[in-house]
Scaffold this motif. Sequence first.
Motif, PDB file in Angstrom:
ATOM      1  N   LYS A   1      59.569  -5.920 -64.136  1.00 44.41           N
ATOM      2  CA  LYS A   1      58.998  -5.234 -62.971  1.00 44.41           C
ATOM      3  C   LYS A   1      57.617  -5.773 -62.660  1.00 44.41           C
ATOM      4  O   LYS A   1      56.802  -5.997 -63.558  1.00 44.41           O
ATOM      5  N   VAL A   2      57.345  -5.991 -61.371  1.00 46.12           N
ATOM      6  CA  VAL A   2      56.008  -6.292 -60.887  1.00 46.12           C
ATOM      7  C   VAL A   2      55.821  -5.531 -59.580  1.00 46.12           C
ATOM      8  O   VAL A   2      56.498  -5.811 -58.590  1.00 46.12           O
ATOM      9  N   GLU A   3      54.922  -4.557 -59.575  1.00 45.13           N
ATOM     10  CA  GLU A   3      54.665  -3.748 -58.378  1.00 45.13           C
ATOM     11  C   GLU A   3      53.183  -3.443 -58.254  1.00 45.13           C
ATOM     12  O   GLU A   3      52.464  -3.341 -59.249  1.00 45.13           O
ATOM     13  N   GLU A   4      52.755  -3.280 -57.013  1.00 50.20           N
ATOM     14  CA  GLU A   4      51.376  -2.870 -56.726  1.00 50.20           C
ATOM     15  C   GLU A   4      51.388  -1.540 -55.990  1.00 50.20           C
ATOM     16  O   GLU A   4      52.210  -1.323 -55.084  1.00 50.20           O
TER      17      GLU A   4
ATOM     18  N   LEU B   1      49.115 -12.761 -63.212  1.00 50.84           N
ATOM     19  CA  LEU B   1      49.619 -12.354 -61.909  1.00 50.84           C
ATOM     20  C   LEU B   1      48.853 -13.082 -60.811  1.00 50.84           C
ATOM     21  O   LEU B   1      47.626 -13.003 -60.735  1.00 50.84           O
ATOM     22  N   HIS B   2      49.588 -13.778 -59.957  1.00 48.63           N
ATOM     23  CA  HIS B   2      49.008 -14.511 -58.828  1.00 48.63           C
ATOM     24  C   HIS B   2      49.415 -13.774 -57.550  1.00 48.63           C
ATOM     25  O   HIS B   2      50.612 -13.588 -57.297  1.00 48.63           O
TER      26      HIS B   2
ATOM     27  N   ASN C   1      61.648  -4.608 -59.070  1.00 47.42           N
ATOM     28  CA  ASN C   1      61.947  -3.902 -60.313  1.00 47.42           C
ATOM     29  C   ASN C   1      63.432  -4.075 -60.606  1.00 47.42           C
ATOM     30  O   ASN C   1      64.278  -3.698 -59.788  1.00 47.42           O
ATOM     31  N   LEU C   2      63.764  -4.668 -61.748  1.00 49.11           N
ATOM     32  CA  LEU C   2      65.138  -4.870 -62.203  1.00 49.11           C
ATOM     33  C   LEU C   2      65.279  -4.177 -63.549  1.00 49.11           C
ATOM     34  O   LEU C   2      64.538  -4.483 -64.486  1.00 49.11           O
TER      35      LEU C   2
END
Length: 286
Positions: A155-158, A180-181, A219-220
Motif C-alpha cells: 500500500k502507498v497512500e497519501e 517515496l518519490h 492498496n493491494l
Amino acid sequence: MSTRSAFTPLFVLLPLACASPLALAENLQGHAKGFITPALGLTENGAPLLQSFYFRYTKADHHIAAIEVVPNAPAINKASLGFSDRNRDDPYFYNVTFAPYFGEIFRRTEGREHCLHGHCTFPLQAPPNRADYVFVLRGFYIYYVGDDHHIDQIKVEENDGLATVAFNDQNDDDRFRVDLHYAYIPKARFASISELSGTAKGGERRTIPSGSAVIRGFNLDFRHKDRHIRDVGVLLNGNGGLEVYYGDKTPDDSFDWKVRYAVLSNRQVVLDPNRPVLEPAPPITQ
C-alpha cells in the motif's frame, strides 16, 4: 534488456500496452533479474509521473524482498526498476510507464530508514496551500530489511499531507524501508480526480475517463492470509482503462484493491523559461 514497444500478450486478462494518445508517455518493458537501470528519455520532455507498473515472475512464484519503480535514478536519464526475493536471481517481466507532465510541480523524495510492524505513516513535504494541489506518485522503492517474506499487503497512500505505506505478511511484524518519490500538482491541471476499489482474483479491469492518467496511490491486500507472489501491478493505459493484478502462480485467491488516480487536462501550459518550478527537485541520493 529493455525495450520500448507495444506490450505482447502473455496470459488471460492481459496487461494492456501503456500508451496515451494525449501525451508521449514512455513505456519501459522487458525481462530482467534483480535490479536494472534502463534509459529514460522523458527528462527533456517533461517531469515523469507514474502511470503504470507491472511485474511478473516468469518461472513459478516466490517470496518478495523488494519492489522498485523510480524515475531519474541513478541518473536523470535513467529509471531504476526491481522485483526480487532475497537472492535477486529469478527472472521477471516488467512493464512500466511514466507520463510526462509540463507545468508547475512540487517534487520531493522521502527516505525512511525503517518502518516497523509492516506499515508506517509519516509526514510529507507539501506546498503551503496543499488544498490546491493533488498528490501524485512519481515512484517508490520498498524493501524488507535483511530478508524476504510472503506478502499480504502492499500500500502507498497519501491523506492530508501524510503518507501511509504497508509492506507486510500476515504477521505484520517485519521491518522494511521505503523511499517515496512524489509530487504535488495544481488541481487545475487535472480533468478528473477519483478512485476505484473492488475485490478480485488474479486481476480486474475497470473503466476510467480517457486521458493521460497517473497514479495517486494504491492498496493491494489479500483477504485470507499471505501468499507467494507471481505478479503485481496497477496499470492505467491512457485510453480509459484501469487494471490491477495481484496473485501467486494459481491466481485464485481473493484480494481487496483500491487505486487512486487523476487524469491530466489536455490544456497545454506555456512555461515562462525564467520561472522555475515551485520547488526544485532535490538531488538524487543512493
